[in-house]
Design a protein around this motif. Structure first.
Motif, PDB file in Angstrom:
ATOM      1  N   GLN A  10      62.815   9.018  40.648  1.00  0.00           N
ATOM      2  CA  GLN A  10      63.717  10.048  41.162  1.00  0.00           C
ATOM      3  C   GLN A  10      64.371  10.826  40.031  1.00  0.00           C
ATOM      4  OE1 GLN A  10      66.250   7.643  43.666  1.00  0.00           O
ATOM      5  NE2 GLN A  10      64.987   7.957  45.488  1.00  0.00           N
ATOM      6  N   LEU A  11      64.626  10.161  38.918  1.00  0.00           N
ATOM      7  CA  LEU A  11      65.198  10.835  37.749  1.00  0.00           C
ATOM      8  C   LEU A  11      64.140  11.565  36.937  1.00  0.00           C
ATOM      9  CD1 LEU A  11      67.749   8.184  36.397  1.00  0.00           C
ATOM     10  CD2 LEU A  11      68.281  10.459  37.308  1.00  0.00           C
ATOM     11  N   LYS A  12      62.878  11.392  37.345  1.00  0.00           N
ATOM     12  CA  LYS A  12      61.742  12.024  36.666  1.00  0.00           C
ATOM     13  C   LYS A  12      61.675  11.621  35.195  1.00  0.00           C
ATOM     14  CE  LYS A  12      61.535  15.970  39.804  1.00  0.00           C
ATOM     15  NZ  LYS A  12      61.531  17.448  39.959  1.00  0.00           N
ATOM     16  N   LEU A  13      61.840  10.306  34.978  1.00  0.00           N
ATOM     17  CA  LEU A  13      61.649   9.787  33.634  1.00  0.00           C
ATOM     18  C   LEU A  13      60.177   9.900  33.260  1.00  0.00           C
ATOM     19  CD1 LEU A  13      63.843   6.557  33.527  1.00  0.00           C
ATOM     20  CD2 LEU A  13      64.464   8.908  32.988  1.00  0.00           C
ATOM     21  N   HIS A  14      59.900   9.874  31.989  1.00  0.00           N
ATOM     22  CA  HIS A  14      58.523  10.058  31.549  1.00  0.00           C
ATOM     23  C   HIS A  14      57.671   8.828  31.830  1.00  0.00           C
ATOM     24  CE1 HIS A  14      60.578  13.306  29.421  1.00  0.00           C
ATOM     25  NE2 HIS A  14      59.419  13.898  29.376  1.00  0.00           N
ATOM     26  N   ASP A  15      58.291   7.638  31.811  1.00  0.00           N
ATOM     27  CA  ASP A  15      57.553   6.431  32.195  1.00  0.00           C
ATOM     28  C   ASP A  15      58.510   5.255  32.327  1.00  0.00           C
ATOM     29  OD1 ASP A  15      55.299   4.935  32.934  1.00  0.00           O
ATOM     30  OD2 ASP A  15      54.065   5.979  31.465  1.00  0.00           O
ATOM     31  N   PHE A  16      58.003   4.174  32.937  1.00  0.00           N
ATOM     32  CA  PHE A  16      58.800   2.970  33.187  1.00  0.00           C
ATOM     33  C   PHE A  16      57.861   1.772  33.062  1.00  0.00           C
ATOM     34  CE2 PHE A  16      60.870  -0.351  35.534  1.00  0.00           C
ATOM     35  CZ  PHE A  16      62.237  -0.104  35.432  1.00  0.00           C
ATOM     36  N   TYR A  17      58.194   0.835  32.184  1.00  0.00           N
ATOM     37  CA  TYR A  17      57.358  -0.343  31.972  1.00  0.00           C
ATOM     38  C   TYR A  17      58.138  -1.607  32.329  1.00  0.00           C
ATOM     39  CZ  TYR A  17      53.727   2.239  29.469  1.00  0.00           C
ATOM     40  OH  TYR A  17      52.709   3.090  29.141  1.00  0.00           O
ATOM     41  N   THR A  18      57.469  -2.520  33.026  1.00  0.00           N
ATOM     42  CA  THR A  18      58.066  -3.806  33.375  1.00  0.00           C
ATOM     43  C   THR A  18      57.377  -4.913  32.573  1.00  0.00           C
ATOM     44  OG1 THR A  18      58.518  -3.025  35.627  1.00  0.00           O
ATOM     45  CG2 THR A  18      58.580  -5.405  35.256  1.00  0.00           C
ATOM     46  N   TYR A  19      58.155  -5.734  31.912  1.00  0.00           N
ATOM     47  CA  TYR A  19      57.607  -6.814  31.094  1.00  0.00           C
ATOM     48  C   TYR A  19      57.019  -7.925  31.975  1.00  0.00           C
ATOM     49  CZ  TYR A  19      57.292 -10.364  27.459  1.00  0.00           C
ATOM     50  OH  TYR A  19      56.825 -11.307  26.584  1.00  0.00           O
ATOM     51  N   PRO A  20      55.855  -8.518  31.630  1.00  0.00           N
ATOM     52  CA  PRO A  20      55.089  -8.303  30.406  1.00  0.00           C
ATOM     53  C   PRO A  20      54.194  -7.065  30.478  1.00  0.00           C
ATOM     54  CG  PRO A  20      54.058 -10.001  31.735  1.00  0.00           C
ATOM     55  CD  PRO A  20      55.325  -9.623  32.460  1.00  0.00           C
ATOM     56  N   PHE A  21      54.066  -6.367  29.364  1.00  0.00           N
ATOM     57  CA  PHE A  21      53.189  -5.211  29.274  1.00  0.00           C
ATOM     58  C   PHE A  21      52.526  -5.212  27.898  1.00  0.00           C
ATOM     59  CE2 PHE A  21      57.561  -3.933  28.239  1.00  0.00           C
ATOM     60  CZ  PHE A  21      57.406  -3.518  26.917  1.00  0.00           C
ATOM     61  N   SER A  22      51.460  -4.466  27.782  1.00  0.00           N
ATOM     62  CA  SER A  22      50.741  -4.360  26.515  1.00  0.00           C
ATOM     63  C   SER A  22      51.446  -3.342  25.621  1.00  0.00           C
ATOM     64  CB  SER A  22      49.295  -3.927  26.768  1.00  0.00           C
ATOM     65  OG  SER A  22      48.673  -3.511  25.564  1.00  0.00           O
ATOM     66  N   THR A  23      51.871  -3.763  24.443  1.00  0.00           N
ATOM     67  CA  THR A  23      52.534  -2.826  23.537  1.00  0.00           C
ATOM     68  C   THR A  23      51.563  -1.776  23.009  1.00  0.00           C
ATOM     69  OG1 THR A  23      52.211  -4.416  21.735  1.00  0.00           O
ATOM     70  CG2 THR A  23      54.368  -4.383  22.818  1.00  0.00           C
ATOM     71  N   SER A  24      50.275  -2.105  22.973  1.00  0.00           N
ATOM     72  CA  SER A  24      49.298  -1.097  22.545  1.00  0.00           C
ATOM     73  C   SER A  24      49.171   0.006  23.585  1.00  0.00           C
ATOM     74  CB  SER A  24      47.935  -1.746  22.280  1.00  0.00           C
ATOM     75  OG  SER A  24      47.438  -2.392  23.437  1.00  0.00           O
ATOM     76  N   ASP A  25      49.260  -0.371  24.872  1.00  0.00           N
ATOM     77  CA  ASP A  25      49.249   0.647  25.924  1.00  0.00           C
ATOM     78  C   ASP A  25      50.505   1.508  25.841  1.00  0.00           C
ATOM     79  OD1 ASP A  25      46.852  -0.266  26.856  1.00  0.00           O
ATOM     80  OD2 ASP A  25      47.690  -1.447  28.496  1.00  0.00           O
ATOM     81  N   LEU A  26      51.640   0.863  25.585  1.00  0.00           N
ATOM     82  CA  LEU A  26      52.892   1.604  25.434  1.00  0.00           C
ATOM     83  C   LEU A  26      52.794   2.557  24.244  1.00  0.00           C
ATOM     84  CD1 LEU A  26      55.878   2.188  26.039  1.00  0.00           C
ATOM     85  CD2 LEU A  26      56.461   0.168  24.655  1.00  0.00           C
ATOM     86  N   ARG A  27      52.236   2.080  23.143  1.00  0.00           N
ATOM     87  CA  ARG A  27      52.097   2.927  21.953  1.00  0.00           C
ATOM     88  C   ARG A  27      51.247   4.161  22.247  1.00  0.00           C
ATOM     89  NH1 ARG A  27      48.096   2.213  18.041  1.00  0.00           N
ATOM     90  NH2 ARG A  27      47.777   0.064  18.735  1.00  0.00           N
ATOM     91  N   GLU A  28      50.138   3.952  22.950  1.00  0.00           N
ATOM     92  CA  GLU A  28      49.255   5.072  23.264  1.00  0.00           C
ATOM     93  C   GLU A  28      49.943   6.068  24.202  1.00  0.00           C
ATOM     94  OE1 GLU A  28      44.626   5.869  24.595  1.00  0.00           O
ATOM     95  OE2 GLU A  28      45.520   3.896  24.910  1.00  0.00           O
ATOM     96  N   ARG A  29      50.710   5.529  25.138  1.00  0.00           N
ATOM     97  CA  ARG A  29      51.427   6.395  26.079  1.00  0.00           C
ATOM     98  C   ARG A  29      52.482   7.240  25.352  1.00  0.00           C
ATOM     99  NH1 ARG A  29      51.419   9.666  30.314  1.00  0.00           N
ATOM    100  NH2 ARG A  29      53.256   9.504  31.637  1.00  0.00           N
ATOM    101  N   LEU A  30      53.222   6.635  24.433  1.00  0.00           N
ATOM    102  CA  LEU A  30      54.237   7.367  23.690  1.00  0.00           C
ATOM    103  C   LEU A  30      53.604   8.463  22.846  1.00  0.00           C
ATOM    104  CD1 LEU A  30      56.570   4.431  22.538  1.00  0.00           C
ATOM    105  CD2 LEU A  30      56.854   5.952  24.512  1.00  0.00           C
TER     106      LEU A  30
END
Length: 364
Positions: free
Chosen positions: A110-130
């Motif tokens: 609703q706030l139109k954030l660019h993304d939201f991750y819930t742990y556990p997640f892959s930090t490599s996926d997060l890095r690529e997304r950023l």
């Protein structure tokens, strides 16, 4: 440390990307796995983060704000305050959470954030997304110029374009009386415009106006954020994934009574003949996606689908349409296959298979 399995693209520019981080629960994970790729300034609390941002100049403000969801959920109020600041309101904001809670994801959407991750997640996926979010932000003002470059690079085969004009032009003329009847019926059935227009992403990430006969209530778009979480057919398939790339609502309550008939008969798609004639899309290809879906297909593996033509019908429609056991990955693989293998003969085969596919009972 999390294994790094994602595509390591754009690595040379990572060290120039500045991140302002707030939180303690995932701080060590982020520091261990991402500090060698980004310039990260760590803050323990939201107050510390605000103080840090308040001391920045236009030359030193970060590219990304990465913030953990706190127990009092003050992080969402922080977003509102940041967006009221002229200097900070354009920053990329990504939230991380250690709690699996659909309400948190809903607030983020609703706030139109660019993304939201819930742990556990892959930090490599997060890095690529950023990386993608920063790259997309930099190129977004130049989308018109980029689409011109794509047009020069991608040329639709003459035979395919000729077939498009022949089929779409002929159908448009023959179906004009039916389209007129449908338009009148939509107008009588419910309040609102006859046509529904939305922005879609086609070949080479080119954005265009996409037309359909309206089959939903006029407030349908406002309800999408919550329903994308609770009723999406393509539910997130991996642990820690915040949302699926595709959104397909099960038993969608936003659809009008007439809309159910239009969708089951595919009559709502007829205005897309105009899109084909204009050259926005082809008769056969990968379905053009809403912008919010296209922005999530950021990896090299899945962006391949945008290298082929966008279309009215395709492999997904004739092979898997309406099957609830179809995974998001299956649909992506079908799209990628067509982008790599499309030909005149494959198009003709898909066109012939589309007619029986129209009569499949689709409940999603």
């Amino acid at each position: 440390m999390t294994n790094k399995t994602a595509t390591d693209w754009n690595e040379n520019s990572n060290s120039q990307i500045r991140i302002a981080y707030a939180g303690l629960e995932l701080k060590d994970l982020i520091a261990n796995d991402l500090s060698s790729y980004f310039r990260i300034d760590f803050s323990n609390t939201l107050t510390d983060l605000e103080d840090h941002l308040g001391n920045q100049s236009i030359l030193t403000i970060p590219d990304i704000i990465l913030v953990e969801v706190d127990k009092d959920e003050q992080c969402f109020k922080l977003v509102d305050r940041l967006r009221q600041n002229f200097l900070l309101n354009g920053l990329i904001i990504v939230m991380l959470s250690t709690r699996k809670d659909k309400k948190l994801v809903q607030k983020a959407m609703q706030l139109k954030l660019h993304d939201f991750y819930t742990y556990p997640f892959s930090t490599s996926d997060l890095r690529e997304r950023l990386n993608f979010l920063v790259k997309f932000k930099l190129i977004r003002p130049k989308l018109v110029e980029l689409s011109k470059e794509v047009d020069i690079t991608y040329r639709m085969p003459f035979g395919k374009r000729f077939l498009d004009l022949l089929i779409a032009g002929g159908m448009f003329i023959c179906l004009l009386p039916i389209m007129a009847i449908v338009a009148i019926a939509v107008k009588i059935d419910s309040k609102g415009p006859v046509f529904y227009k939305s922005k879609r992403v086609g070949t080479g990430y080119k954005v265009f106006d996409f037309y359909k006969f309206r089959s939903m209530r006029t407030d349908a778009d406002q309800q999408l954020a919550q329903m994308a979480i609770e009723n999406n057919q393509y539910a997130a398939e991996e642990s820690g994934s915040s949302k699926a790339a595709f959104v397909k609502i099960k038993n969608d309550p936003r659809i009008t009574k007439l809309g159910n008939f239009l969708r089951s008969s595919s009559l709502d798609e007829l205005p897309q003949l105009f899109n084909i004639i204009r050259g926005d899309m082809s008769v056969v290809g990968n379905r053009p996606l809403p912008v919010y879906e296209a922005e999530m297909l950021t990896s090299n593996e899945w962006s391949m689908r945008f290298l082929g033509p966008a279309g009215l019908t395709g492999l997904w429609q004739i092979s898997k349409r309406g099957k609830e056991d179809m995974s998001e990955r299956e649909r992506k693989k079908l799209d990628n296959f067509y982008a790599q293998k499309y030909s005149l003969w494959l198009d003709l085969k898909i066109i012939l298979g589309t007619v029986p596919a129209l009569f499949q009972k689709e409940k999603v």
